[in-house]
Scaffold this active site. Sequence first.
Site, short mmCIF file in Angstrom:
data_model
loop_
_atom_site.label_atom_id
_atom_site.label_comp_id
_atom_site.label_asym_id
_atom_site.label_seq_id
_atom_site.Cartn_x
_atom_site.Cartn_y
_atom_site.Cartn_z
N HIS A 1 0.85 -1.20 0.00
CA HIS A 1 0.00 0.00 0.00
C HIS A 1 0.89 1.26 0.00
O HIS A 1 1.74 1.43 0.87
CB HIS A 1 -0.96 0.02 1.18
CG HIS A 1 -2.00 1.07 1.01
ND1 HIS A 1 -3.18 0.84 0.33
CD2 HIS A 1 -2.01 2.38 1.34
CE1 HIS A 1 -3.87 1.97 0.26
NE2 HIS A 1 -3.18 2.92 0.87
N ALA A 2 0.66 2.13 -0.97
CA ALA A 2 1.55 3.28 -1.17
C ALA A 2 1.61 4.19 0.05
O ALA A 2 0.59 4.45 0.69
CB ALA A 2 1.07 4.08 -2.38
N HIS B 1 0.45 11.76 -5.90
CA HIS B 1 -0.18 11.80 -4.57
C HIS B 1 0.89 11.65 -3.49
O HIS B 1 0.96 12.43 -2.53
CB HIS B 1 -1.23 10.69 -4.48
CG HIS B 1 -1.85 10.54 -3.13
ND1 HIS B 1 -3.07 11.09 -2.81
CD2 HIS B 1 -1.42 9.92 -2.00
CE1 HIS B 1 -3.36 10.81 -1.55
NE2 HIS B 1 -2.38 10.09 -1.03
N GLU B 2 1.72 10.64 -3.65
CA GLU B 2 2.74 10.37 -2.62
C GLU B 2 3.76 11.51 -2.54
O GLU B 2 4.17 11.92 -1.46
CB GLU B 2 3.44 9.04 -2.88
CG GLU B 2 2.52 7.82 -2.79
CD GLU B 2 1.71 7.76 -1.50
OE1 GLU B 2 2.19 8.22 -0.45
OE2 GLU B 2 0.57 7.27 -1.54
N HIS C 1 2.72 14.32 -0.43
CA HIS C 1 3.02 14.12 0.99
C HIS C 1 4.46 14.53 1.29
O HIS C 1 4.75 15.21 2.28
CB HIS C 1 2.86 12.65 1.37
CG HIS C 1 1.45 12.16 1.47
ND1 HIS C 1 0.49 12.80 2.19
CD2 HIS C 1 0.84 11.06 0.95
CE1 HIS C 1 -0.66 12.11 2.12
NE2 HIS C 1 -0.46 11.06 1.36
N GLU D 1 -3.69 14.72 2.17
CA GLU D 1 -4.07 13.82 1.08
C GLU D 1 -4.41 14.57 -0.21
O GLU D 1 -4.50 13.96 -1.27
CB GLU D 1 -5.27 12.97 1.51
CG GLU D 1 -5.03 12.12 2.75
CD GLU D 1 -3.87 11.16 2.62
OE1 GLU D 1 -3.53 10.80 1.47
OE2 GLU D 1 -3.26 10.79 3.64
N HIS E 1 -6.70 0.52 5.35
CA HIS E 1 -6.75 1.52 6.41
C HIS E 1 -7.44 1.04 7.68
O HIS E 1 -7.30 1.65 8.72
CB HIS E 1 -7.42 2.79 5.88
CG HIS E 1 -6.75 3.32 4.63
ND1 HIS E 1 -6.83 2.67 3.42
CD2 HIS E 1 -5.96 4.40 4.43
CE1 HIS E 1 -6.13 3.34 2.51
NE2 HIS E 1 -5.59 4.38 3.10
N TYR F 1 -9.54 11.21 3.17
CA TYR F 1 -9.66 11.09 1.70
C TYR F 1 -10.96 11.70 1.20
O TYR F 1 -11.02 12.24 0.10
CB TYR F 1 -9.55 9.63 1.26
CG TYR F 1 -8.28 8.97 1.75
CD1 TYR F 1 -7.04 9.34 1.24
CD2 TYR F 1 -8.31 8.00 2.75
CE1 TYR F 1 -5.87 8.75 1.70
CE2 TYR F 1 -7.16 7.41 3.21
CZ TYR F 1 -5.93 7.79 2.70
OH TYR F 1 -4.78 7.21 3.15
O1 X8Z Z 1 -4.31 5.25 0.72
C1 X8Z Z 1 -4.23 6.06 -0.17
C2 X8Z Z 1 -2.88 6.60 -0.63
C3 X8Z Z 1 -1.88 6.59 0.45
S1 X8Z Z 1 -2.18 7.78 1.66
C4 X8Z Z 1 -2.38 5.75 -1.76
N1 X8Z Z 1 -5.37 6.47 -0.81
C5 X8Z Z 1 -6.67 5.95 -0.45
C6 X8Z Z 1 -6.80 4.48 -0.81
O2 X8Z Z 1 -5.98 3.96 -1.56
O3 X8Z Z 1 -7.76 3.85 -0.36
C7 X8Z Z 1 -5.45 7.46 -1.87
C8 X8Z Z 1 -6.89 7.53 -2.25
C9 X8Z Z 1 -7.66 6.77 -1.22
ZN ZN Z 2 -1.95 9.70 0.93
#
Ligand code: X8Z
Ligand code: ZN
Length: 610
Positions: free
Chosen positions: A351-352, A381-382, A385, A409, A509, A519
């Site tokens: 997960h990024a 996106h990253e 951050h 975010e 998450h 988000y």
């Molecule tokens: O978790 C993330 C990022 C890392 S903060 C990749 N996002 C959420 C997800 O993947 O569920 C970005 C959009 C929503």
């Molecule tokens: Zn993020």
Amino acid sequence: MKKIKFSLLAAAALIAGVACSPTNDDSSANKAQTEILNAADAKAFLNKFEAEMDKISTPAAHAAWAYATHINYDTAKVTAYFNEQVSVLRAKYAVEAAKFNDVEVDADTRRQLELLKASLEIAPPADSKKAERLAAIGSEMTSMYGAGEYCREDGTCLSLVEMSAEMSTSRDPELLKEYWQGWREVSKPMRDIYTEQVGIANEGAKELGFANTSELWRAKYDMPAADFPKELDRLWGQVQPFYNALQCHVRAELSEHYGEDIVPLNKPIPAHLLGNMWAQSWGNIYDIVKPEQEMNVPDVTKAMAEQGYDELRMVKEAEDFFSSLGFDPLPDTFYERSMFQKPEGRDVQCHASAWNLDDKEDLRIKMCIQITGEEFNVIHHELGHNYYQRAYKDLPVLYRGSANSGFHEAIGDTVALSITPTYLKGLGLIDEIPDASNDIGMLLKVALDKIAFIPFGLMVDQWRWQVLEGNIPPEQYNKLWWELREKYQGVAAPVERSADAFDPGAKYHVPANVSYTRYFLAHILQFQFHKALCDIAGSEEPLHRCSIVGSKEAGTALNNMLEMGKSRPWQEAMQTMTGAPDMDASTIEAYFAPLKVWLDEQNANRECGW
Ligand code: X8Z
Ligand code: ZN
């Protein structure tokens, strides 16, 4: 044009633990028993907190990095140890901070004391056995997620990345259903420890003066915790008519593609058919729902494949965008130490995420990059951050964060909204810029990614807040999850869920305890930020065609906000960049106005709703 001066910080304040050794009984707060505390005591208290955090946070971040990029028994133990140390330290100071409630202090000291009180996500109780157990549960759940895979009947096993890649392009409903179900086997064993965690974390939250963990999570937004959900309802109310129109069109087109027996026209959409493991963004099914009239919509995935893009090239192009705004280049160590690819032969957290390990220059991202347009956005996106972290790195530790969680975010996503045809032509990824007759196609693609996401972004914490209040029995967790999925998204499970299912745990998450409202907010904020920066850049294009690339003015305005960290209420940060203090989804209406007209035409003879 002068270069913007940046500093660095820690991205995932959530991820990288910041720890410290807990019990020093000589803190200034202990004076309370014996003498009257004053403003100087409060400052000394904060300085001491800062010093202790400084000592532990970098080793804790290295432990967290080692774990996230090499998941095994030992790294899990080490990171759990540091997470416990850091959170126990924070909790100790958060409890002590209350001793200054009636002391007259300057506004800045007061803000830091208040931020400290609500700085934890999952609060350890003072009982050290419980604190230890809480940390162990945390690393157990993230290990289950990170090492999770689905093994087919023929014995081949697939990772989440592999299944996600296939689900983005496969149109075979049986295969999609199999992967959808398979991945949700991984989370079943999480339910009991998740339940245990809720109980312990609520004890910790109470010790901090909150009713429960839900209240703690809602107390971080510069307004009373009880008012925050109303603010979210207000924003959702602004977007809902547009989302409903999108859902209606997508359901009708999916029904035509797969047949009414698979996609009935009066029911929620089965969640396995939307091109994404969680049905959270739908851009991957553009080909099914696109306008009948042929439209030229840039296919970034195809263009990158044709030009032999690799992961490094994608990251460099994203960095170049930020450089064009005036941001200093990323340090060499970013490229030496980041993880761009899924390594062979070991488990990692794919997960990024974005990190600043030392709150100085040790910026990194961790991703298992796929060569797709979608992932090109995630890289931006990253990096958003990382640049935020760098901008606030020199602030006091309690200010090292974004104005509110949504701001962190939103930054990279805001920049990615500038990946327009004009920008892609500049990169050489497309040859010609599609004219306005293609706008509906382009807007639909963006809406499938961004507008489809919004109710998902909202419902995850609607679920979590209720669960974290401690009143939902674990047997009801999954039922509540699907009630909310249906209520907000109009999406349903494709198969009956078994009694032991724990589908929330199949979303990163939840086991990782990263709040998700961030988000939802980011998907509103990024359009506001985009509009503000386009205005500053002097763009005369319609919003969806505006790219701020190369605008030092926009970069400076953005950086001015990033440098504030969380030193001021988010409303002020908002005002600084956009000229108005409120979050407001009306920019979304403006951005997508022609698409809404088109969707309403498409839906004219359809029965919408579910
Ligand atoms: O978790 C993330 C990022 C890392 S903060 C990749 N996002 C959420 C997800 O993947 O569920 C970005 C959009 C929503
Ligand atoms: Zn993020």
